[in-house]
Motif scaffolding. Structure first.
Motif: not given
Length: 149
Positions: A1-18, A25-36
């Motif tokens: 099982m992996k977790i993927y985060v559609d991170a553009d505008g997602c307010p729970v990235v830090d919670i999901a990673v924690g 579990l492996e977690i992949i945070v996917v964002k466009n290059y305009a987001h830091e």
């Protein structure tokens, strides 16, 4: 099982990673290059800024049983067709039973906005939404027999 985060505008990235880190579990945070976004545990993937680039990245890589965190109904529908588990930032679980109604409502609201008959206003995020998201994410992981090592 992996977790993927559609991170553009997602307010729970830090919670999901924690949570992913706690369950190892492996977690992949996917964002466009305009987001830091940077994290030492998560794999952070930057995609093109064009529309749906993050969605295409995720849908081309998910497998049955993966968890996808998104607020995008279209991406959720595609992930469900691949037997992934989809949850939004408020802890709402997308399913085959509710996705069609959500897609229909989204289409109706788009039509009304084009006719200047409907204006949506996003509500301010409250701390209870973060707690509910974390609770539901943990339950999903544990339901699929993943325990803290």
């Amino acid at each position: 099982m992996k977790i993927y985060v559609d991170a553009d505008g997602c307010p729970v990235v830090d919670i999901a990673v924690g949570v992913a880190k706690e369950y190892k579990l492996e977690i992949i945070v996917v964002k466009n290059y305009a987001h830091e976004i940077a994290d030492l545990y998560a794999t952070v993937v930057s995609v093109d800024i064009s529309r749906d680039s993050a969605d295409f990245y995720i849908i081309n890589r998910i497998e049955k049983g993966d968890i996808v965190i998104t607020q995008d109904y279209g991406l959720a529908a595609m992930c469900l067709s691949k037997k992934a588990i989809c949850i939004n930032q408020n802890g709402f679980i997308f399913s085959q039973n509710n996705i069609d109604g959500m897609l229909n409502r989204r289409h109706l609201y788009q039509q009304l906005r084009r006719q200047n008959k409907y204006y949506s206003k996003a509500k301010k995020r409250i701390p209870e939404a973060d707690r509910e998201f974390e609770i539901v994410l943990r339950k999903l992981i544990e339901k699929h027999n993943f325990q803290v090592p």
